[in-house]
Design a protein around this motif. Structure first.
Motif, PDB file in Angstrom:
ATOM      1  N   LYS A 328       0.853  -1.183   0.000  1.00 58.48           N
ATOM      2  CA  LYS A 328       0.000   0.000   0.000  1.00 58.48           C
ATOM      3  C   LYS A 328       0.890   1.234   0.000  1.00 58.48           C
ATOM      4  O   LYS A 328       1.722   1.408   0.886  1.00 58.48           O
ATOM      5  CB  LYS A 328      -0.905   0.002   1.239  1.00 58.48           C
ATOM      6  CG  LYS A 328      -2.021   1.053   1.189  1.00 58.48           C
ATOM      7  CD  LYS A 328      -2.903   0.910   2.417  1.00 58.48           C
ATOM      8  CE  LYS A 328      -4.061   1.895   2.415  1.00 58.48           C
ATOM      9  NZ  LYS A 328      -5.051   1.600   1.392  1.00 58.48           N
ATOM     10  N   LEU A 333       2.957  -4.474   3.613  1.00 59.40           N
ATOM     11  CA  LEU A 333       2.165  -4.570   4.840  1.00 59.40           C
ATOM     12  C   LEU A 333       1.821  -6.028   5.151  1.00 59.40           C
ATOM     13  O   LEU A 333       1.595  -6.824   4.246  1.00 59.40           O
ATOM     14  CB  LEU A 333       0.860  -3.764   4.701  1.00 59.40           C
ATOM     15  CG  LEU A 333       0.992  -2.271   4.382  1.00 59.40           C
ATOM     16  CD1 LEU A 333      -0.385  -1.642   4.266  1.00 59.40           C
ATOM     17  CD2 LEU A 333       1.812  -1.552   5.459  1.00 59.40           C
ATOM     18  N   TYR A 336      -2.629  -8.090   9.612  1.00 61.19           N
ATOM     19  CA  TYR A 336      -3.797  -7.216   9.604  1.00 61.19           C
ATOM     20  C   TYR A 336      -4.523  -7.224  10.946  1.00 61.19           C
ATOM     21  O   TYR A 336      -4.700  -8.281  11.565  1.00 61.19           O
ATOM     22  CB  TYR A 336      -4.773  -7.640   8.509  1.00 61.19           C
ATOM     23  CG  TYR A 336      -4.288  -7.380   7.094  1.00 61.19           C
ATOM     24  CD1 TYR A 336      -3.002  -6.897   6.848  1.00 61.19           C
ATOM     25  CD2 TYR A 336      -5.122  -7.605   6.010  1.00 61.19           C
ATOM     26  CE1 TYR A 336      -2.562  -6.653   5.571  1.00 61.19           C
ATOM     27  CE2 TYR A 336      -4.684  -7.368   4.713  1.00 61.19           C
ATOM     28  CZ  TYR A 336      -3.399  -6.892   4.501  1.00 61.19           C
ATOM     29  OH  TYR A 336      -2.968  -6.652   3.221  1.00 61.19           O
ATOM     30  N   GLU A 345      -8.878   0.002  10.289  1.00 63.31           N
ATOM     31  CA  GLU A 345      -8.112  -1.204  10.003  1.00 63.31           C
ATOM     32  C   GLU A 345      -6.633  -0.856   9.906  1.00 63.31           C
ATOM     33  O   GLU A 345      -6.257   0.170   9.349  1.00 63.31           O
ATOM     34  CB  GLU A 345      -8.600  -1.847   8.700  1.00 63.31           C
ATOM     35  CG  GLU A 345     -10.057  -2.294   8.779  1.00 63.31           C
ATOM     36  CD  GLU A 345     -10.549  -2.873   7.469  1.00 63.31           C
ATOM     37  OE1 GLU A 345      -9.702  -3.180   6.601  1.00 63.31           O
ATOM     38  OE2 GLU A 345     -11.765  -3.027   7.316  1.00 63.31           O
ATOM     39  N   TYR A 346      -5.806  -1.757  10.459  1.00 58.23           N
ATOM     40  CA  TYR A 346      -4.378  -1.487  10.551  1.00 58.23           C
ATOM     41  C   TYR A 346      -3.567  -2.670  10.015  1.00 58.23           C
ATOM     42  O   TYR A 346      -4.089  -3.757   9.771  1.00 58.23           O
ATOM     43  CB  TYR A 346      -3.976  -1.233  12.010  1.00 58.23           C
ATOM     44  CG  TYR A 346      -4.690  -0.084  12.663  1.00 58.23           C
ATOM     45  CD1 TYR A 346      -4.310   1.230  12.403  1.00 58.23           C
ATOM     46  CD2 TYR A 346      -5.740  -0.296  13.560  1.00 58.23           C
ATOM     47  CE1 TYR A 346      -4.951   2.296  12.998  1.00 58.23           C
ATOM     48  CE2 TYR A 346      -6.402   0.763  14.168  1.00 58.23           C
ATOM     49  CZ  TYR A 346      -6.009   2.053  13.883  1.00 58.23           C
ATOM     50  OH  TYR A 346      -6.655   3.115  14.462  1.00 58.23           O
ATOM     51  N   ALA A 347      -2.265  -2.421   9.841  1.00 55.78           N
ATOM     52  CA  ALA A 347      -1.301  -3.456   9.484  1.00 55.78           C
ATOM     53  C   ALA A 347       0.067  -2.991   9.943  1.00 55.78           C
ATOM     54  O   ALA A 347       0.228  -1.846  10.386  1.00 55.78           O
ATOM     55  CB  ALA A 347      -1.305  -3.698   7.976  1.00 55.78           C
ATOM     56  N   ASP A 349       4.089  -2.375   8.917  1.00 48.12           N
ATOM     57  CA  ASP A 349       4.974  -2.224   7.766  1.00 48.12           C
ATOM     58  C   ASP A 349       6.222  -3.075   7.980  1.00 48.12           C
ATOM     59  O   ASP A 349       6.306  -3.859   8.934  1.00 48.12           O
ATOM     60  CB  ASP A 349       5.327  -0.755   7.530  1.00 48.12           C
ATOM     61  CG  ASP A 349       6.057  -0.114   8.709  1.00 48.12           C
ATOM     62  OD1 ASP A 349       6.559  -0.856   9.582  1.00 48.12           O
ATOM     63  OD2 ASP A 349       6.139   1.124   8.755  1.00 48.12           O
ATOM     64  N   ARG A 357      -4.774   1.085   7.292  1.00 48.40           N
ATOM     65  CA  ARG A 357      -5.137   0.577   5.970  1.00 48.40           C
ATOM     66  C   ARG A 357      -6.378   1.285   5.432  1.00 48.40           C
ATOM     67  O   ARG A 357      -6.610   1.300   4.229  1.00 48.40           O
ATOM     68  CB  ARG A 357      -5.382  -0.933   6.027  1.00 48.40           C
ATOM     69  CG  ARG A 357      -4.127  -1.755   6.310  1.00 48.40           C
ATOM     70  CD  ARG A 357      -4.431  -3.244   6.382  1.00 48.40           C
ATOM     71  NE  ARG A 357      -5.148  -3.686   5.194  1.00 48.40           N
ATOM     72  CZ  ARG A 357      -6.353  -4.258   5.210  1.00 48.40           C
ATOM     73  NH1 ARG A 357      -6.997  -4.421   6.363  1.00 48.40           N
ATOM     74  NH2 ARG A 357      -6.929  -4.656   4.101  1.00 48.40           N
TER      75      ARG A 357
END
Length: 598
Positions: A328, A333, A336, A345-347, A349, A357
């Motif tokens: 992204k 990424l 999740y 929503e996250y991820a 790196d 996200r």
């Protein structure tokens, strides 16, 4: 037609099937290839000297085992014990045993032998074919790799008489053995031979690649209930540890087998016999701790970073949603996560930093400074840096929470609690959100978005996938319908995919997914792909035979051959590496005969 041979002896303990068949053929005055022609599996395919190495690997791929048992009076278990079939059956997940890669580069093509064994028994041990076994433990001597008379290496495909060099015809046993072996090497070889003997005769339960990797990690973890990455690293796995972890967790995009050499080296370093490894029972606590590190660990040590969220800065409240991999804005990424309160929503790196996200936090930083309600759409897109549809979602999201003093969306009635509760109930009952979008209750798309991004709805949608996994939405009758449709497609060679199956079953792709039946379609699609590939490989075999018959006496080049059979070499190497190797061997022998004839 084939006849039953009068066999004077049974196959000996540790003797390879190829050795036995060479002896049988020699005692009856025929070539081993003629004997194999009588019992081959594919009647249309001509046996070749390059096939001899396949006899000991997985004979069921080229030999009709029932015919072999009839001709030689062997039992099926004797065939398995005299080949690598049992080893392959333990670790192979594919329907085709010959495609198993756990033994890649482990099986020798050149003969290694013990002169004393040949002198006493006149047979070739299956153990001699295993790379790494370099001594005969019975006679405490090193295995020889060449003829001591002419000093030529001996390929198995050239052997027609046991204990005789195919180059000079001298006896291989007429030589003194080298017994100069160190104590450490002797101990290692004894352990290795004993473990291989157990594997070659094992006929118990199979292990998937994931189960094998889990057990290796458990051994490296010194069989402790709590997974410790530091402890595993300290014990020194010789392969790629990250790949082993992914294999154990089942997160590899493409399944990969754990190589047998990696397994045995780990067991030897930890002082564990393969017999004990196969009997291991892994505690649930260890498996849970292993998976916890992969996803749940990161969710429990990070917190929501949305400033308006009630969970802001509170660790342990994020939900792990998978260990996917994506890119992204140029960043890789993985891991999740999502916040069930605000829906962000996250991820992580590549440096394991938490990144968003979704685009709500990005929008919040702009909307708290600028009132965009009076701007035109082109102006809004320029200010927000988002497309129109995403801006509409953002505005609905924040208006449902009354985050800002001004109205983000004009001319939309306030949220009706009864309609909101109906929406929540329908989602919990398994109604797809795409069906809800077209309810007649909505005045327009903006009103639907206002309810869609309400915090109650977002919370349900985030946690709902886990509820579905429990089988809540499963429907046995519907699953039976989808299975029957896929079976009919498979039988008639119709492309199997969600759109075509849903159309034939009179339903939709969304319904198939929501009723937990997409896995059925995927499994049948994989099966169809395998069937088509097997048929294609059989057709390739026939084309190869025809090509060689057509060019008798002519030199054959690989490029022209593959162009004629209309297949790419990399494809054949990937899906039928044994056939690619056989074609190359056939080509070399064909060209040699053409050269001699000229």
């Amino acid at each position: 037609m084939f006849k039953k041979y009068p066999i004077k002896r049974r196959i000996a303990h540790d003797e390879s099937l190829l050795s036995y068949l060479i002896s049988v053929a020699d005692s009856h005055g025929v070539d081993i290839l003629i004997l194999l022609e009588m019992i081959k599996l594919n009647e249309k395919f001509r046996m070749h000297s390059g096939d001899l190495k396949r006899v000991d690997f997985y004979p069921g791929s080229i030999i009709n085992l029932d015919k072999l048992c009839y001709v030689t009076s062997l039992k099926h278990y004797e065939i398995n014990n005299s080949t690598f079939t049992n080893v392959i059956n333990i670790f192979n997940e594919s329907a085709k045993g010959e495609s198993c890669r756990v033994l890649n580069n482990m099986i020798r093509e050149n003969l290694f032998y013990c002169p004393d064994c040949l002198k006493n028994s006149k047979q070739l041990s299956l153990l001699w074919k295993i790379d790494g076994i370099n001594m005969c433990f019975e006679h405490r001597c090193k295995l020889l790799s060449t003829c001591c008379q002419c000093l030529e290496p001996i390929k198995y495909k050239n052997i027609r008489v046991i204990n005789h060099c195919p180059h000079c015809s001298k006896k291989l046993s007429d030589v003194k053995t080298d017994k100069d072996i160190s104590e450490n090497e002797l101990n290692y070889q004894e352990w290795l031979i004993d473990n291989w003997k157990y594997l070659l005769n094992y006929s118990g339960n199979r292990l998937s690649s994931s189960e094998t990797a889990l057990r290796i990690l458990y051994v490296l973890n010194e069989q402790q209930n709590k997974y410790s990455k530091e402890l595993v690293k300290m014990n020194g796995y010789q392969g790629r540890l990250e790949q082993l972890l992914q294999c154990a967790r089942g997160t590899l995009t493409k399944k990969k087998a754990v190589h047998i050499s990696m397994l045995l080296s780990t067991l030897y370093s930890q002082g564990i016999h393969i017999k004990d490894f196969l009997k291991l029972t892994l505690p649930t606590e260890f498996i849970d701790s292993l998976h916890e590190k992969s996803i749940g660990h990161w969710a429990s040590t990070n917190s929501c970073i949305a400033p308006w969220c009630l969970n802001y800065g509170k660790k342990g409240l994020l939900i792990a949603t998978g260990s996917m991999n994506s890119v992204k804005r140029g960043k890789a990424l993985t891991y999740y996560m999502a916040c069930p309160e605000c829906g962000c929503e996250y991820a992580l790196d590549s440096e394991k930093h938490l990144v968003e996200r979704t685009y709500f936090i990005h929008a919040f930083t702009i909307l708290e400074k600028i009132n965009i309600s009076k701007l035109t759409w082109p102006e809004k897109e320029k200010v927000m840096g988002l497309k129109r549809d995403r801006i509409r979602r953002v505005l609905a999201y924040f208006q449902s929470r009354r985050t800002f003093a001004y109205e983000c969306i004009d001319c939309i009635p306030a949220i009706d609690n009864q309609l909101l509760q109906l929406l929540v109930d329908k989602i919990q009952q398994g109604t797809d959100i795409q069906e809800i979008r077209f309810w007649q209750q909505w005045i327009n798309y903006d009103q639907y978005l206002l309810y869609r991004f309400h915090h109650k709805v977002i919370s349900i949608l985030i946690t709902n996938p886990y509820l579905q996994k429990s089988g809540k939405n499963s429907d046995p009758c519907f699953k039976k319908l989808i299975t029957a449709t896929c079976e009919e497609f498979l039988k008639n060679n119709i492309n199997i995919n969600l759109p075509s199956v849903s159309l034939a079953a009179g339903t939709s792709s969304t319904t198939i997914r929501s009723k937990d039946c997409s896995d059925v379609v995927i499994s049948f699609r994989i099966k169809q792909t395998e069937h088509r590939r097997e048929k294609l490989i059989q057709e390739i075999e026939q084309k190869v035979i025809a090509y060689f018959d057509k060019h008798v006496g002519e030199k054959i080049f690989s490029q022209k051959l593959y162009a004629a059979i209309n297949v790419q070499y990399p494809y054949l190497k990937l899906h039928a590496f044994w056939l690619a190797e056989k074609i190359e061997q056939m080509r070399k022998e064909h060209n040699l005969q053409a050269h001699d004839a000229a």
